[in-house]
Design a protein around this motif. Structure first.
Motif, PDB file in Angstrom:
ATOM      1  N   SER A   1      34.041 -42.804   4.340  1.00 56.94           N
ATOM      2  CA  SER A   1      33.525 -44.022   3.696  1.00 56.94           C
ATOM      3  C   SER A   1      32.943 -43.704   2.316  1.00 56.94           C
ATOM      4  O   SER A   1      33.151 -44.454   1.352  1.00 56.94           O
ATOM      5  CB  SER A   1      32.461 -44.676   4.578  1.00 56.94           C
ATOM      6  OG  SER A   1      33.021 -45.097   5.808  1.00 56.94           O
TER       7      SER A   1
ATOM      8  N   TYR B   1      35.733 -43.163  -0.357  1.00 58.72           N
ATOM      9  CA  TYR B   1      36.320 -44.381  -0.906  1.00 58.72           C
ATOM     10  C   TYR B   1      35.319 -45.151  -1.762  1.00 58.72           C
ATOM     11  O   TYR B   1      35.702 -45.794  -2.756  1.00 58.72           O
ATOM     12  CB  TYR B   1      36.874 -45.252   0.223  1.00 58.72           C
ATOM     13  CG  TYR B   1      38.267 -44.817   0.632  1.00 58.72           C
ATOM     14  CD1 TYR B   1      39.385 -45.352   0.014  1.00 58.72           C
ATOM     15  CD2 TYR B   1      38.457 -43.839   1.601  1.00 58.72           C
ATOM     16  CE1 TYR B   1      40.660 -44.931   0.355  1.00 58.72           C
ATOM     17  CE2 TYR B   1      39.728 -43.405   1.949  1.00 58.72           C
ATOM     18  CZ  TYR B   1      40.832 -43.968   1.323  1.00 58.72           C
ATOM     19  OH  TYR B   1      42.084 -43.542   1.644  1.00 58.72           O
ATOM     20  N   GLU B   2      34.051 -45.078  -1.412  1.00 61.77           N
ATOM     21  CA  GLU B   2      33.042 -45.752  -2.229  1.00 61.77           C
ATOM     22  C   GLU B   2      32.992 -45.153  -3.636  1.00 61.77           C
ATOM     23  O   GLU B   2      32.976 -45.875  -4.639  1.00 61.77           O
ATOM     24  CB  GLU B   2      31.675 -45.636  -1.548  1.00 61.77           C
ATOM     25  CG  GLU B   2      30.558 -46.343  -2.302  1.00 61.77           C
ATOM     26  CD  GLU B   2      29.213 -46.234  -1.595  1.00 61.77           C
ATOM     27  OE1 GLU B   2      28.198 -46.579  -2.223  1.00 61.77           O
ATOM     28  OE2 GLU B   2      29.185 -45.795  -0.421  1.00 61.77           O
TER      29      GLU B   2
ATOM     30  N   HIS C   1      36.139 -46.014  -5.714  1.00 65.24           N
ATOM     31  CA  HIS C   1      36.086 -47.347  -6.300  1.00 65.24           C
ATOM     32  C   HIS C   1      35.187 -47.370  -7.533  1.00 65.24           C
ATOM     33  O   HIS C   1      35.471 -48.075  -8.505  1.00 65.24           O
ATOM     34  CB  HIS C   1      35.580 -48.366  -5.272  1.00 65.24           C
ATOM     35  CG  HIS C   1      36.654 -48.873  -4.361  1.00 65.24           C
ATOM     36  ND1 HIS C   1      36.904 -48.323  -3.118  1.00 65.24           N
ATOM     37  CD2 HIS C   1      37.569 -49.858  -4.519  1.00 65.24           C
ATOM     38  CE1 HIS C   1      37.908 -48.960  -2.556  1.00 65.24           C
ATOM     39  NE2 HIS C   1      38.334 -49.891  -3.376  1.00 65.24           N
TER      40      HIS C   1
ATOM     41  N   ALA D   1      40.229 -48.905   8.448  1.00 63.80           N
ATOM     42  CA  ALA D   1      39.393 -49.917   7.803  1.00 63.80           C
ATOM     43  C   ALA D   1      39.420 -49.770   6.284  1.00 63.80           C
ATOM     44  O   ALA D   1      39.484 -50.763   5.549  1.00 63.80           O
ATOM     45  CB  ALA D   1      37.955 -49.812   8.322  1.00 63.80           C
ATOM     46  N   GLU D   2      39.366 -48.524   5.801  1.00 61.52           N
ATOM     47  CA  GLU D   2      39.394 -48.292   4.350  1.00 61.52           C
ATOM     48  C   GLU D   2      40.739 -48.697   3.759  1.00 61.52           C
ATOM     49  O   GLU D   2      40.803 -49.328   2.697  1.00 61.52           O
ATOM     50  CB  GLU D   2      39.091 -46.824   4.033  1.00 61.52           C
ATOM     51  CG  GLU D   2      37.683 -46.376   4.397  1.00 61.52           C
ATOM     52  CD  GLU D   2      36.605 -47.052   3.573  1.00 61.52           C
ATOM     53  OE1 GLU D   2      36.933 -47.669   2.536  1.00 61.52           O
ATOM     54  OE2 GLU D   2      35.431 -46.984   3.974  1.00 61.52           O
TER      55      GLU D   2
ATOM     56  N   ASP E   1      42.910 -50.850   5.042  1.00 58.69           N
ATOM     57  CA  ASP E   1      43.006 -52.314   5.117  1.00 58.69           C
ATOM     58  C   ASP E   1      42.162 -52.973   4.033  1.00 58.69           C
ATOM     59  O   ASP E   1      42.537 -54.014   3.483  1.00 58.69           O
ATOM     60  CB  ASP E   1      42.559 -52.806   6.496  1.00 58.69           C
ATOM     61  CG  ASP E   1      43.584 -52.494   7.576  1.00 58.69           C
ATOM     62  OD1 ASP E   1      44.750 -52.228   7.237  1.00 58.69           O
ATOM     63  OD2 ASP E   1      43.208 -52.500   8.763  1.00 58.69           O
ATOM     64  N   GLY E   2      41.018 -52.351   3.720  1.00 59.70           N
ATOM     65  CA  GLY E   2      40.168 -52.887   2.663  1.00 59.70           C
ATOM     66  C   GLY E   2      40.842 -52.837   1.314  1.00 59.70           C
ATOM     67  O   GLY E   2      40.726 -53.749   0.505  1.00 59.70           O
TER      68      GLY E   2
ATOM     69  N   LYS F   1      41.638 -56.312  -0.887  1.00 62.58           N
ATOM     70  CA  LYS F   1      40.679 -56.563  -1.963  1.00 62.58           C
ATOM     71  C   LYS F   1      41.320 -57.430  -3.053  1.00 62.58           C
ATOM     72  O   LYS F   1      42.523 -57.410  -3.282  1.00 62.58           O
ATOM     73  CB  LYS F   1      40.177 -55.245  -2.568  1.00 62.58           C
ATOM     74  CG  LYS F   1      41.236 -54.461  -3.342  1.00 62.58           C
ATOM     75  CD  LYS F   1      40.643 -53.176  -3.861  1.00 62.58           C
ATOM     76  CE  LYS F   1      41.686 -52.355  -4.607  1.00 62.58           C
ATOM     77  NZ  LYS F   1      42.239 -53.034  -5.775  1.00 62.58           N
TER      78      LYS F   1
END
Length: 282
Positions: free
Chosen positions: A85, A88-89, A92, A128-129, A131-132, A136
């Motif tokens: 997580s 990916y944060e 971004h 989840a990442e 799919d996010g 987006k």
């Protein structure tokens, strides 16, 4: 790493360039194109998958996250999912970005009776990442590129999230010529052997193996032409810095040493498995 640093793989490079070109180019009003922000590179070891990812980031002037799977796996409860997580944060925040996950099968193996709870959580978090990314609606671009030598071991749910699955094959004749020139002529070496003969002798070798053959040939030439080099090293820093290496064209014996030392590791059976995998998946 830039595209010109990679020998061959023109079709593979075209697919990758198209993907991020679609993502970053201005689009006419009302036109909605999904560029695809996930790409799986699969094929034999040493064929340039890591270089392709690095060149993608270089071509984008993007932040490149070269992620070792071992760095994401932790023995502590919940730590691996937090690391994914966080990755990916940060990606971004530093967009455009390319996340490259090597040896991907070790991170998300196919789920079955032998899996642990930790493995299930890792797969769920990565799903989840991904799919996010797909859902987006902002302009930030994060491309996830994963590489594997064993695509048939990957979790099916993860596979379904990768919009592009790109086969990175062993180099053909034209690619081997380019790879050989990169690691001989472009490094300042001349050769007594013709490039045509070297192309024939390296059939079935990966790009990494051809690079190793050229390195061994060059090292043997240096050793042959500079028999007193070790004595100069033992003479101290000033003596070795004053010494100029003697060189000569690479000989057949130099290349034969490399060819005898490095053997191709990809069997014909493995090649058939790679070439049939995607068709069987579909």
């Amino acid at each position: 790493v830039r595209w010109e640093d990679i020998g061959g793989l023109e079709e593979t490079k075209r697919l990758i360039k198209t993907a991020y070109g679609l993502a970053l180019a201005r689009k006419p009003a009302g036109l909605n194109i999904d560029p695809g922000e996930t790409m799986l590179l699969y094929g034999p070891p040493g064929t340039g998958k890591t270089l392709l990812a690095a060149a993608t980031a270089g071509g984008l002037d993007a932040t490149f996250f070269n992620v070792k799977v071992s760095n994401l796996l932790s023995k502590y409860f919940g730590e691996s999912t937090k690391l994914i997580s966080a990755l990916y944060e940060v990606a971004h925040e530093r967009n455009p970005a390319v996340i490259f996950l090597d040896e991907f099968e070790a991170l998300v193996p196919a789920r079955g009776s032998g899996e642990s709870g930790a493995e299930r959580r890792i797969v769920s978090t990565l799903l989840a990442e991904l799919d996010g990314l797909a859902g987006k609606d902002d302009e930030r671009f994060v491309l996830t590129m994963a590489a594997t030598n064993l695509p048939w071991l990957l979790d099916s749910a993860i596979l379904s999230r990768f919009q592009r699955k790109v086969y990175v094959p062993l180099p053909d004749d034209a690619a081997r010529e380019e790879i050989l020139r990169i690691h001989t002529e472009k490094k300042g070496h001349q050769s007594q052997m013709s490039i045509t003969e070297l192309i024939t002798l390296t059939a079935g070798y990966s790009g990494r193996e051809i690079e190793q053959i050229c390195e061994i040939a060059a090292a043997n030439m240096i050793s042959r032409m500079n028999p007193d080099l070790i004595d100069r090293v033992e003479g101290g820093l000033d003596e070795i810095q004053a010494y100029e290496l003697k060189v000569s064209p690479l000989t057949r014996e130099d290349f034969n040493l490399g060819l005898d030392t490095i053997q191709p590791t990809t069997s014909s059976k493995m090649l058939r498995n790679y070439e049939s995998w995607l068709g069987n998946l579909e």
